[in-house]
Design a protein around this motif. Structure first.
Motif, PDB file in Angstrom:
ATOM      1  N   THR A   1      -4.688  -2.756  -7.395  1.00 19.52           N
ATOM      2  CA  THR A   1      -4.434  -1.937  -6.190  1.00 19.52           C
ATOM      3  C   THR A   1      -2.979  -1.500  -6.146  1.00 19.52           C
ATOM      4  OG1 THR A   1      -6.076  -3.277  -5.077  1.00 19.52           O
ATOM      5  CG2 THR A   1      -4.708  -1.915  -3.685  1.00 19.52           C
ATOM      6  N   ARG A   2      -2.091  -2.392  -6.640  1.00 17.15           N
ATOM      7  CA  ARG A   2      -0.665  -2.089  -6.649  1.00 17.15           C
ATOM      8  C   ARG A   2      -0.362  -0.824  -7.461  1.00 17.15           C
ATOM      9  NH1 ARG A   2       3.658  -5.016  -5.951  1.00 17.15           N
ATOM     10  NH2 ARG A   2       5.525  -4.071  -6.733  1.00 17.15           N
ATOM     11  N   SER A   3      -0.900  -0.754  -8.686  1.00 17.30           N
ATOM     12  CA  SER A   3      -0.596   0.408  -9.519  1.00 17.30           C
ATOM     13  C   SER A   3      -1.280   1.661  -8.962  1.00 17.30           C
ATOM     14  CB  SER A   3      -0.965   0.154 -10.982  1.00 17.30           C
ATOM     15  OG  SER A   3      -2.171  -0.530 -11.088  1.00 17.30           O
ATOM     16  N   LEU A   4      -2.433   1.474  -8.304  1.00 16.85           N
ATOM     17  CA  LEU A   4      -3.087   2.635  -7.676  1.00 16.85           C
ATOM     18  C   LEU A   4      -2.222   3.163  -6.522  1.00 16.85           C
ATOM     19  CD1 LEU A   4      -6.854   1.543  -7.548  1.00 16.85           C
ATOM     20  CD2 LEU A   4      -5.729   2.986  -9.239  1.00 16.85           C
ATOM     21  N   SER A   5      -1.561   2.231  -5.796  1.00 14.47           N
ATOM     22  CA  SER A   5      -0.669   2.661  -4.707  1.00 14.47           C
ATOM     23  C   SER A   5       0.496   3.468  -5.287  1.00 14.47           C
ATOM     24  CB  SER A   5      -0.119   1.449  -3.946  1.00 14.47           C
ATOM     25  OG  SER A   5      -1.157   0.710  -3.369  1.00 14.47           O
ATOM     26  N   GLY A   6       0.986   3.021  -6.433  1.00 13.60           N
ATOM     27  CA  GLY A   6       2.069   3.750  -7.105  1.00 13.60           C
ATOM     28  C   GLY A   6       1.639   5.169  -7.456  1.00 13.60           C
ATOM     29  N   MET A   7       0.415   5.302  -7.957  1.00 16.82           N
ATOM     30  CA  MET A   7      -0.088   6.640  -8.317  1.00 16.82           C
ATOM     31  C   MET A   7      -0.298   7.504  -7.091  1.00 16.82           C
ATOM     32  SD  MET A   7      -2.823   6.071 -11.303  1.00 16.82           S
ATOM     33  CE  MET A   7      -2.285   5.371 -12.833  1.00 16.82           C
ATOM     34  N   SER A   8      -0.799   6.864  -6.030  1.00 19.08           N
ATOM     35  CA  SER A   8      -1.044   7.598  -4.793  1.00 19.08           C
ATOM     36  C   SER A   8       0.276   8.140  -4.228  1.00 19.08           C
ATOM     37  CB  SER A   8      -1.728   6.651  -3.816  1.00 19.08           C
ATOM     38  OG  SER A   8      -1.846   7.245  -2.580  1.00 19.08           O
ATOM     39  N   LYS A   9       1.320   7.281  -4.282  1.00 18.42           N
ATOM     40  CA  LYS A   9       2.622   7.710  -3.765  1.00 18.42           C
ATOM     41  C   LYS A   9       3.170   8.873  -4.608  1.00 18.42           C
ATOM     42  CE  LYS A   9       7.128   6.310  -2.225  1.00 18.42           C
ATOM     43  NZ  LYS A   9       8.238   5.400  -2.231  1.00 18.42           N
ATOM     44  N   LYS A  10       3.019   8.750  -5.936  1.00 21.88           N
ATOM     45  CA  LYS A  10       3.571   9.752  -6.854  1.00 21.88           C
ATOM     46  C   LYS A  10       2.859  11.101  -6.729  1.00 21.88           C
ATOM     47  CE  LYS A  10       4.847   9.834 -11.723  1.00 21.88           C
ATOM     48  NZ  LYS A  10       4.639   9.160 -12.990  1.00 21.88           N
TER      49      LYS A  10
END
Ligand SMILES: NC(=O)c1ccc[n+]([C@@H]2O[C@H](COP(=O)([O-])OP(=O)(O)OC[C@H]3O[C@@H](n4cnc5c(N)ncnc54)[C@H](O)[C@@H]3O)[C@@H](O)[C@H]2O)c1
Length: 279
Positions: free
Chosen positions: A212-221
């Motif tokens: 979920t953490r890396s998905l949040s990073g992608m969502s932010k980007k």
């Protein structure tokens, strides 16, 4: 004579697809009673967490404990903030009271992706402090609290989940990268302080792991509120083994470090990144 295994305390286990839950599952399969810890039942929600990341059927650490018990393992959960000294003492006391002894500590809890993230000139100072408190003070407090127990037992393992960011730096991510460099140095120092007592300490440095953490990073980007497989495939960094890492890739290394076979591995940083650092 075989000695009963002491408990493994693993922090940051609330998310179903997180590294902490994967470590708990594998250490339980390895025969350790596990104590799964989080500050919130299903883990802290990042402000950029994609709308499709949450699993409504997942009750966090409670579900994880049920799952492990159904598979024949021994598990308990306890809530607590790893950056709070009183809470950390309560977590360790719970492990001793419930399971008799502690043998392994896995410092996995991590500050949410978006906390303190951004250009250096705009990083909120309080957020920097929070990242340091969760990512560095937390592992320090837990190591400090379990050290006497592991020393007395004459065998123990401390595994700190750092990040490749702690070695390379990470753009727009000063607090996180600096905190993870701190975790690496803490691991190296614990190796010197506790090695003579039969206790090893190592850092594991994951690269891009699909959680979920890396998905949040992608969502932010990308600004996307829903991140699907196609988006992950498109925005994933170039990885020599040709795929994103899984929580199980990281858990397998923690599992090895917990074995007697790893008794001579101490003070190391084990990179689990599919070869990215070799590019
Ligand atoms: N996912 C990756 O690509 C990646 C890469 C490198 C390193 N890591 C590190 O691996 C670890 C796990 O990452 P992840 O992606 O599985 O999960 P994550 O970052 O989404 O979750 C971390 C967990 O820590 C918990 N937590 C946060 N603050 C806490 C506190 N104060 N006290 C107790 N628990 C707290 C959260 O509730 C959450 O369940 C983190 O330390 C992270 O920095 C992850």
């Amino acid at each position: 004579m075989t000695i009963d295994k002491g408990a493994a305390i693993i922090t940051g286990c609330g998310k179903r697809n997180g590294i902490g839950a994967a470590v708990a599952r594998v250490l339980s399969r390895d025969g350790f009673p596990v104590v799964v810890v989080d500050i919130e039942p299903a883990g802290v929600r990042d402000i950029h967490e994609p709308a499709n990341a949450a699993d409504p059927d997942w009750r966090g650490v409670e579900s994880l404990v049920e799952e492990i018990r159904q598979a024949g393992g021994t598990a308990s959960f306890v809530f607590g903030d790893v950056s709070d000294r009183v809470a950390v003492d309560a977590i360790v006391a719970h492990a001793v009271t419930t399971h008799g002894a502690v043998e392994i500590l896995v410092n996995n809890a991590g500050a949410p992706f978006s906390l303190g993230h951004g250009d250096i000139a705009a990083v909120d100072v309080d957020e920097w402090d929070q990242v340091m408190a969760i990512n560095v003070r937390g592992p320090f407090l837990l190591a400090r609290a379990v050290a006497p127990l592991l020393r007395e037992r004459g065998r123990g393992r401390i595994v700190n989940i750092a990040s490749v960011a702690g070695r390379t730096g990470s753009k727009n991510n000063a607090a996180y990268a600096a905190s993870k460099a701190g975790v690496i140095a803490l691991s190296q120092t614990l190796a010197l302080d506790l090695g003579p007592d039969g206790v090893t300490s190592n850092a594991v440095l994951p690269g891009f792991i699909l959680t979920t953490r890396s998905l949040s990073g992608m969502s932010k980007k990308t600004g996307a509120s829903v991140v699907d497989d196609a988006m992950v495939a498109k925005s994933m960094p170039s990885i020599p083994v040709g795929r994103a890492g899984t929580p199980e890739d990281v858990a397998a290394v923690v599992s090895f470090l917990a074995t007697d076979a790893a008794a001579y591995v101490n003070g190391q940083s084990l990179v689990v990144d599919g070869g990215v650092l070799r590019l």
